[in-house]
Design a protein around this motif. Structure first.
Motif, PDB file in Angstrom:
ATOM      1  N   PHE A 145       0.829  -1.204   0.000  1.00 17.54           N
ATOM      2  CA  PHE A 145       0.000   0.000   0.000  1.00 17.54           C
ATOM      3  C   PHE A 145       0.868   1.261   0.000  1.00 17.54           C
ATOM      4  O   PHE A 145       0.591   2.220  -0.711  1.00 17.54           O
ATOM      5  N   VAL A 146       1.905   1.213   0.802  1.00 20.55           N
ATOM      6  CA  VAL A 146       2.824   2.353   0.875  1.00 20.55           C
ATOM      7  C   VAL A 146       3.546   2.542  -0.462  1.00 20.55           C
ATOM      8  O   VAL A 146       3.671   3.669  -0.969  1.00 20.55           O
ATOM      9  N   ALA A 147       3.991   1.442  -1.049  1.00 20.49           N
ATOM     10  CA  ALA A 147       4.707   1.525  -2.328  1.00 20.49           C
ATOM     11  C   ALA A 147       3.778   2.084  -3.413  1.00 20.49           C
ATOM     12  O   ALA A 147       4.180   2.955  -4.198  1.00 20.49           O
ATOM     13  N   ALA A 148       2.546   1.594  -3.453  1.00 20.94           N
ATOM     14  CA  ALA A 148       1.599   2.091  -4.458  1.00 20.94           C
ATOM     15  C   ALA A 148       1.301   3.571  -4.232  1.00 20.94           C
ATOM     16  O   ALA A 148       1.202   4.349  -5.186  1.00 20.94           O
ATOM     17  N   ALA A 149       1.164   3.958  -2.972  1.00 18.65           N
ATOM     18  CA  ALA A 149       0.893   5.369  -2.670  1.00 18.65           C
ATOM     19  C   ALA A 149       2.063   6.244  -3.110  1.00 18.65           C
ATOM     20  O   ALA A 149       1.868   7.330  -3.685  1.00 18.65           O
ATOM     21  N   LYS A 150       3.274   5.770  -2.867  1.00 16.01           N
ATOM     22  CA  LYS A 150       4.440   6.560  -3.286  1.00 16.01           C
ATOM     23  C   LYS A 150       4.458   6.728  -4.803  1.00 16.01           C
ATOM     24  O   LYS A 150       4.718   7.821  -5.320  1.00 16.01           O
ATOM     25  N   ARG A 151       4.172   5.652  -5.524  1.00 14.89           N
ATOM     26  CA  ARG A 151       4.120   5.763  -6.989  1.00 14.89           C
ATOM     27  C   ARG A 151       3.066   6.779  -7.419  1.00 14.89           C
ATOM     28  O   ARG A 151       3.254   7.539  -8.361  1.00 14.89           O
ATOM     29  N   GLN A 152       1.916   6.768  -6.729  1.00 11.98           N
ATOM     30  CA  GLN A 152       0.819   7.648  -7.158  1.00 11.98           C
ATOM     31  C   GLN A 152       1.085   9.122  -6.850  1.00 11.98           C
ATOM     32  O   GLN A 152       0.641   9.991  -7.585  1.00 11.98           O
ATOM     33  N   VAL A 153       1.787   9.408  -5.757  1.00  9.62           N
ATOM     34  CA  VAL A 153       2.049  10.821  -5.435  1.00  9.62           C
ATOM     35  C   VAL A 153       3.326  11.330  -6.100  1.00  9.62           C
ATOM     36  O   VAL A 153       3.634  12.520  -6.021  1.00  9.62           O
ATOM     37  N   PHE A 154       4.067  10.429  -6.777  1.00 11.65           N
ATOM     38  CA  PHE A 154       5.302  10.848  -7.456  1.00 11.65           C
ATOM     39  C   PHE A 154       4.966  11.893  -8.523  1.00 11.65           C
ATOM     40  O   PHE A 154       4.082  11.707  -9.339  1.00 11.65           O
ATOM     41  N   GLY A 155       5.667  12.974  -8.503  1.00 14.30           N
ATOM     42  CA  GLY A 155       5.391  14.078  -9.425  1.00 14.30           C
ATOM     43  C   GLY A 155       4.907  15.271  -8.612  1.00 14.30           C
ATOM     44  O   GLY A 155       5.389  16.386  -8.788  1.00 14.30           O
ATOM     45  N   THR A 156       3.960  14.998  -7.699  1.00 16.96           N
ATOM     46  CA  THR A 156       3.563  16.022  -6.730  1.00 16.96           C
ATOM     47  C   THR A 156       4.697  16.231  -5.736  1.00 16.96           C
ATOM     48  O   THR A 156       5.010  17.352  -5.324  1.00 16.96           O
ATOM     49  N   VAL A 157       5.310  15.130  -5.332  1.00 21.76           N
ATOM     50  CA  VAL A 157       6.519  15.164  -4.502  1.00 21.76           C
ATOM     51  C   VAL A 157       7.542  14.226  -5.139  1.00 21.76           C
ATOM     52  O   VAL A 157       7.204  13.435  -6.013  1.00 21.76           O
TER      53      VAL A 157
END
Lengths: 429, 429
Positions: free
Chosen positions: B216-228
């Motif tokens: 879940f954490v890995a998927a969340a990091k992928r999804q927010v990549f670009g914003t942060v």
């Protein structure tokens, strides 16, 4: 007309936040299609590339071959005029010279405990360069992407470029030759990214893929990330110009329009401490648009995304600039160095009244592949560092291992990792 | 028993390719759930964090507050035993000393045309550190992720750590204190990543998020990549040991098991030029497993993913190592430096017979956050470079602008970008 923001108005903070939040791209959801294409290239290799190229580029690769031959590149180089070839060569040389200063140095030392530590940098074995076809095929971008790889020492640089209806761009091929590209394939889209990442019968896989592309290319790069390395996903280009009224408004207008002509989603922002100067720039933009071949694109960009922010004092600029974190930052003020020292977030800075951003696009020597969409808060432009990787080094002898053993075992035990501790204690006598 | 590969067998290349292709992770598809959680945190802020924490961690944040207070950290620091605290402090100091050598230097120079060029590095304004709860909560990882940020000059380091049923790990809090973490929140999962990326009423957003986590954490990091910005997405840990028969087989067995005890998906590979030595190591592994508290995990890892590769000569090792591109590489041979010089792909190397990888996990000073799953072909371990970004600098005066103007305008015209050309020519007199 661009929108106008005034820092003295009560609504300024809300207006500025709205500007920051402006979406300039509608990201098409092409993930599913791209997933299929990648799976197909993995399964069928060259045959899949042939099919997609026939479908999307109306080109029969069984006639032309996948690779663009050295002879074709020779012919392209010979076909372009001497001035352009000289300009590309100058650009290549200046980019190589500047990027040569970015090659990181190895480090190796023994510390007070007798442990040897270090870092060793090596080039990635191979790099793939995606080059868009059609109007966005910029030879300067070929140089900006390939020369850092060449300088880093990458042995194999493979380029892919779609050639719709078989039309190749001789400027792009010339730039590839100048930049040391070793292989060129006439394919594009997600299928080209898949071929570079996974390989086919003809194309060997690469370790890293760089270069700009459309939504399909961007989605493909995201999907193959992990199997290979990728560079950043580039968004529409942008510039922020900070200018006082000591500038000729026409110069600043030209700079804003140079960004706006890239595409309709480009953004040009001016921050100035003079509303009279703001008016003069706005008028100069309107005037210059009249004689611009790409007037339609530049007008749309300036109308939809252009902004002029009038501040009380240039002292207020750094905080605003850091929040925008622009790809390109031009500081056309009396003391550009002083202002730059107060700013931290910008992909590239152009200092003073005589440094139009265009110099950086072509022949300055620095890279024009830069972080967009506020990502200069946490990332940097393309550089030699994107084509190298670091191995960290540790070396103990019996004495230094003994010195560190107590702490290492204590932490291993605290984390419940007994075998970790044993790999240390078993070596002590 | 690990699988055995023999380089003299005809099937070797196929066997080795199968080893490289082994999947050690089943990646759960949690993208849709994570997308909902992120949207909810963006919409409802703290209230969403309260709800998810009640649901997933059985903890009522309205009673405890979101933040872990300085007093709680004080109490944690006081509660751990002095030896462990001293070991953590030594680790912190050694990590800080080594990473201090990674701070990149600025560059500024004038070239022969009179153009000034340069690169300026600045720290990201803020960083978020994700720390897993439960058994994978390693204080050493807190140090490895936070100290490079501290050394880089990041002013604000915010940490999130889930505390299921309200249980905090005093070692993790102590490491956070030692590493200069300025804020700690008792949240985890995708909701914590969303809070760091977008901010809530209580938590200010950060520019970059690092640290390991579950699917879940890995998927969340992928999804927010670009914003942060994000660091790499870490896979299961792995080691490749190259060892000749000059080693004590028990030492090498201990090293292989130190990796295997991490988790069932960890991988330990031995390359040796002696099949007698291979047998001896295999026997020593079996023997040592008997007394290992984490025997079940280590056995499963060794059985499912362990491998011993017997080669004719250690001369054959570098090519195999480069194809594996291991996270950790141990060279327990007579001439480790000579062998290392022939290898390019490895996250970290441990040279000689007296450098167990465990030293690098804790107190060597180098970072233990390293590229997994063959990504050492194109990426590097965590370093100060992950917490800084570079602004490239250009500065022309009227004379140097004139010198470069011809080539710049030629390329702008060749690319059909007239406004680019005009921003240069308008400044010429």
């Amino acid at each position: 007309m661009a929108i106008r923001l005034d820092s003295r108005k009560d609504s300024f903070e809300a207006d500025f936040q709205a500007l920051l939040a402006t979406k300039r791209e509608t990201s098409e959801d092409v993930d599913a299609v791209v997933r299929e294409i990648i799976a197909d290239v993995r399964a069928r290799g060259d045959a899949a590339l042939y099919d997609y190229t026939k479908k999307f580029d109306r080109l029969d690769l069984t006639e032309t071959g996948l690779a663009i031959s050295a002879e074709e590149v020779d012919a392209a180089v010979a076909s372009i005029d001497a001035d352009t070839r000289a300009a590309l060569t100058l650009a290549r040389d200046r980019i190589a010279a500047h990027h040569g200063r970015q090659v990181p140095g190895d480090d190796r030392y023994k510390d007070s405990t007798g442990v040897e530590l270090g870092s060793r940098w090596t080039a990635v074995e191979s790099a793939g360069l995606y080059v868009p076809g059609g109007t966005a095929a910029y030879p300067s971008s070929v140089l900006m992407n390939a020369v850092p790889a060449l300088v880093a020492g990458v042995k194999r640089i493979a380029m892919v470029v779609p050639t719709p209806d078989g039309v190749v761009n001789p400027l792009v091929l010339t730039a590839a030759r100048l930049a040391g590209v070793s292989e060129i394939y006439r394919i594009g889209g997600a299928q080209a990214v898949a071929a570079l990442a996974y390989g086919t019968e003809t194309i060997k896989p690469v370790a890293k893929i760089v270069g700009p592309g459309n939504a399909f290319v961007a989605a493909a790069k995201r999907q193959v990330f992990g199997t290979v390395g990728i560079d950043m996903i580039a968004g529409p280009s942008e510039i922020l110009v900070v200018a006082d009224d000591g500038n000729d408004p026409a110069w600043i207008a030209a700079d804003l329009l140079a960004q706006a002509e890239h595409d309709r989603s480009a953004q040009s922002i001016l921050i100035t401490d003079s509303s009279d100067f703001a008016d003069a720039v706005e008028a100069a933009v309107a005037d210059q648009l009249k004689t611009l071949p790409r007037e339609e694109i530049a007008s749309a960009s300036w109308r939809d995304f252009g902004a002029i922010i009038v501040v009380d004092s240039l002292e207020d600029a750094p905080a605003l600039v850091d929040r925008v974190a622009p790809e390109h930052l031009e500081l056309a003020v009396a003391d550009p160095e002083g202002l730059f020292a107060k700013i931290t977030n910008a992909g590239a800075v152009f200092l003073g009244r005589h440094t139009p951003e265009t110099i950086g696009d072509y022949v300055g020597g620095s890279n024009h592949v830069l972080p967009t969409a506020r990502s200069a808060r946490f990332s940097s432009g393309l550089s030699v560092l994107d084509f190298v990787k670091r191995t960290s080094i540790l070396k103990c002898d019996p004495a230094s291992l003994k010195t560190l053993s107590g702490a290492a075992v204590a932490l291993a035990e605290a984390e419940g990792l007994h075998a970790h501790g044993r790999s240390v204690t078993i070596r002590l006598n």
